[in-house]
Scaffold this motif. Sequence first.
Motif, short mmCIF file in Angstrom:
data_model
loop_
_atom_site.label_atom_id
_atom_site.label_comp_id
_atom_site.label_asym_id
_atom_site.label_seq_id
_atom_site.Cartn_x
_atom_site.Cartn_y
_atom_site.Cartn_z
N GLU A 8 -1.97 -1.94 -1.00
CA GLU A 8 -0.27 -0.87 -1.63
C GLU A 8 1.42 -1.04 -0.27
O GLU A 8 1.23 0.41 0.21
CB GLU A 8 -1.47 0.32 -1.76
CG GLU A 8 -2.22 -0.16 -2.25
CD GLU A 8 -3.09 2.03 -2.98
OE1 GLU A 8 -2.79 2.09 -3.67
OE2 GLU A 8 -2.75 2.56 -1.55
N THR A 47 -8.10 2.10 -3.34
CA THR A 47 -6.53 1.96 -4.36
C THR A 47 -6.37 3.42 -5.70
O THR A 47 -6.99 3.71 -5.07
CB THR A 47 -6.33 0.60 -5.70
OG1 THR A 47 -6.86 1.24 -6.43
CG2 THR A 47 -6.72 -1.05 -4.38
N GLN A 48 -4.40 3.33 -5.58
CA GLN A 48 -4.03 4.15 -6.22
C GLN A 48 -4.87 4.66 -7.91
O GLN A 48 -5.57 5.16 -8.19
CB GLN A 48 -2.83 4.09 -6.95
CG GLN A 48 -2.23 5.13 -7.82
CD GLN A 48 -0.87 5.02 -7.86
OE1 GLN A 48 -0.43 5.05 -7.14
NE2 GLN A 48 0.07 5.88 -8.92
N ASP A 99 3.87 1.71 -1.15
CA ASP A 99 3.43 2.78 -1.07
C ASP A 99 3.73 3.45 0.30
O ASP A 99 4.01 4.74 0.60
CB ASP A 99 2.17 3.12 -1.46
CG ASP A 99 2.51 2.28 -3.08
OD1 ASP A 99 3.17 3.03 -3.75
OD2 ASP A 99 1.06 3.01 -3.84
#
Length: 193
Positions: free
Chosen positions: A74, A46-47, A77
């Motif tokens: 996400e 994940t980010q 995104d």
Amino acid sequence: LAQSAYESGELNAPMLVVAPTSVIGTWQSEATRFTPELTVVAVTETQARRGVDLADAVAGAHVVVTSYTLLRLEADDYSALPWYAVLLDEAQFVKNHASKAYQAVRKLRARMKVALTGTPLENNLMDLWSLPSITAPGLFPHPQAFNEAYRKPVEAGDADALARLHRRIRPLVLRRTMAAVAAELPPKQEQVV
């Protein structure tokens, strides 16, 4: 698909492959092996763990490989980015049209979406509705209408409804039998006990 689009100059956005977590490495290595001219990026975190947003993580990629879990986590995104095509490996992960994974896949913007699965049906015909709603939106626009026109009659034994359904999905389904895929396997043996 990505290779031919690249060679023809049509690959104006990356191709997204969504697969089970356990095969992301295999997808990345096979894509790199068979399409060495293309840049393949695997998104496996994940980010928060990557430290960069998704757009930066996949910048310059021709093929992006990620998991259903990361796509779900996400979703905004991924849906904010343009994709040339989306390929769903083990697409039964999105058979439940009420799931967050299904909703995330539906929101993706791409020229085409392809679903690969060995088990398009597990519970009932509504599993089947989900896949064409992603790959051929508009074929069966409403789950309630599909339920009334196909699921209920077919599950009640209506052969005409089943034949109509087969005719409707035939152009979209490539069905390969075990004999065609693995010719070296012996014939199936059945024993009634």
